[in-house]
Design an enzyme around this catalytic site. Sequence first.
Site, PDB file in Angstrom:
ATOM      1  N   PRO A 164       0.832  -1.207   0.000  1.00 59.23           N
ATOM      2  CA  PRO A 164       0.000   0.000   0.000  1.00 59.23           C
ATOM      3  C   PRO A 164       0.866   1.257   0.000  1.00 59.23           C
ATOM      4  O   PRO A 164       1.755   1.415   0.829  1.00 59.23           O
ATOM      5  CB  PRO A 164      -0.788  -0.138   1.307  1.00 59.23           C
ATOM      6  CG  PRO A 164      -0.802  -1.603   1.603  1.00 59.23           C
ATOM      7  CD  PRO A 164       0.516  -2.110   1.109  1.00 59.23           C
ATOM      8  N   GLU A 165       0.600   2.143  -0.968  1.00 54.42           N
ATOM      9  CA  GLU A 165       1.360   3.373  -1.089  1.00 54.42           C
ATOM     10  C   GLU A 165       0.459   4.561  -0.733  1.00 54.42           C
ATOM     11  O   GLU A 165      -0.618   4.380  -0.173  1.00 54.42           O
ATOM     12  CB  GLU A 165       1.923   3.495  -2.506  1.00 54.42           C
ATOM     13  CG  GLU A 165       2.811   2.341  -2.930  1.00 54.42           C
ATOM     14  CD  GLU A 165       4.156   2.309  -2.200  1.00 54.42           C
ATOM     15  OE1 GLU A 165       4.516   3.315  -1.558  1.00 54.42           O
ATOM     16  OE2 GLU A 165       4.840   1.277  -2.288  1.00 54.42           O
ATOM     17  N   HIS A 197      -4.406 -13.818  10.665  1.00 52.17           N
ATOM     18  CA  HIS A 197      -3.495 -12.682  10.486  1.00 52.17           C
ATOM     19  C   HIS A 197      -4.069 -11.366  10.988  1.00 52.17           C
ATOM     20  O   HIS A 197      -3.553 -10.297  10.657  1.00 52.17           O
ATOM     21  CB  HIS A 197      -3.121 -12.556   9.013  1.00 52.17           C
ATOM     22  CG  HIS A 197      -2.458 -13.782   8.457  1.00 52.17           C
ATOM     23  ND1 HIS A 197      -1.272 -14.262   8.940  1.00 52.17           N
ATOM     24  CD2 HIS A 197      -2.855 -14.631   7.456  1.00 52.17           C
ATOM     25  CE1 HIS A 197      -0.933 -15.359   8.267  1.00 52.17           C
ATOM     26  NE2 HIS A 197      -1.874 -15.597   7.376  1.00 52.17           N
ATOM     27  N   ARG A 207       2.144 -10.639   6.372  1.00 49.48           N
ATOM     28  CA  ARG A 207       3.615 -10.700   6.400  1.00 49.48           C
ATOM     29  C   ARG A 207       4.228 -10.022   7.639  1.00 49.48           C
ATOM     30  O   ARG A 207       5.443 -10.117   7.834  1.00 49.48           O
ATOM     31  CB  ARG A 207       4.175 -10.046   5.129  1.00 49.48           C
ATOM     32  CG  ARG A 207       3.757 -10.747   3.853  1.00 49.48           C
ATOM     33  CD  ARG A 207       4.534 -10.196   2.675  1.00 49.48           C
ATOM     34  NE  ARG A 207       4.077 -10.733   1.418  1.00 49.48           N
ATOM     35  CZ  ARG A 207       4.637 -10.466   0.235  1.00 49.48           C
ATOM     36  NH1 ARG A 207       5.685  -9.649   0.173  1.00 49.48           N
ATOM     37  NH2 ARG A 207       4.166 -10.991  -0.869  1.00 49.48           N
ATOM     38  N   ARG A 245      22.315  14.526  -7.744  1.00 50.07           N
ATOM     39  CA  ARG A 245      21.854  13.147  -7.592  1.00 50.07           C
ATOM     40  C   ARG A 245      22.068  12.407  -8.909  1.00 50.07           C
ATOM     41  O   ARG A 245      21.215  12.423  -9.788  1.00 50.07           O
ATOM     42  CB  ARG A 245      20.392  13.121  -7.171  1.00 50.07           C
ATOM     43  CG  ARG A 245      20.097  13.935  -5.920  1.00 50.07           C
ATOM     44  CD  ARG A 245      20.805  13.396  -4.693  1.00 50.07           C
ATOM     45  NE  ARG A 245      20.279  12.123  -4.292  1.00 50.07           N
ATOM     46  CZ  ARG A 245      19.279  11.984  -3.400  1.00 50.07           C
ATOM     47  NH1 ARG A 245      18.723  13.048  -2.854  1.00 50.07           N
ATOM     48  NH2 ARG A 245      18.857  10.793  -3.061  1.00 50.07           N
TER      49      ARG A 245
END
Length: 275
Positions: free
Chosen positions: A2-3, A95, A113, A156
């Site tokens: 999830p972002e 979970h 996880r 960069r």
Amino acid sequence: MPELPEVEVSRQGLLSCLSQQSIIGAVVRTPRLRHEIPAGIDARLAGLRVEAILRRGKYLLLDCQSTCGGGWLLLHLGMSGSLRLVSLATPAQQHDHFDLVFAHTVLRLRDPRRFGALLWHEGCGVEKHPALAHLGIEPLSEDFNGDWLHAATRRRRVPIKPLLMDGRLVVGIGNIYAAESLHQAGVSPLRSSDRISRLRYRVLVDAIRATLEAAIAAGGSSVRDYVHSDGGAGCFQLSCRVYGRAGEPCLTCARPIRVIRQAGRSTFYCPSCQR
């Protein structure tokens, strides 16, 4: 994982249901996720009221009366986490590691996880918490613009796509959204960050903002375990123009989409449209 869009969709879904609701208690079913769960967090939360739900990067921040003797509950969904609003009678599954219990509903954290996080910050000043202090600029903020990104990348000498995914520079731009933004802006993911002009950075920032806003409107992307707080799935991944389409024709020029590995992640792009 999830972002930013998925976390923002979760925030919006929870806000209307939990804002100004009093916490009855909490249930902790595991001693740790990515980090140890703070000892006594169940007792600390009981009786506090959720006054606001904010987002910083990929963290959800629940203001539990932080100005009145409470603090902030920080939640991170990790690689596979999700937050669901379920009824009080819904049994926990394997979970389901944490419940925040209210009078008429339960906020349940599921994380197969266990790469997520549940943290506590006492009192105000949550931005100083070690999990948040190092985070970069918010890509949907007014401060994030082409001039800022151009200045931030002058020394960069790294490819632009991995840099966009570096949360110390910009937060929440995951693999899908970096690939889609670069394609929309016509910028190659291989181009060195210090070799992109100010004008092209302005185009790229507009593409990033448009991509993230479209993803939020679509409910995010559900490619593994992520679901909304009501159990529904996001659908942004169905509209991707390059991500997950290796070998398929580019929707702009019909040339095959290429996939390479960058910083351990798959990068999808069109070598013809993106220079």
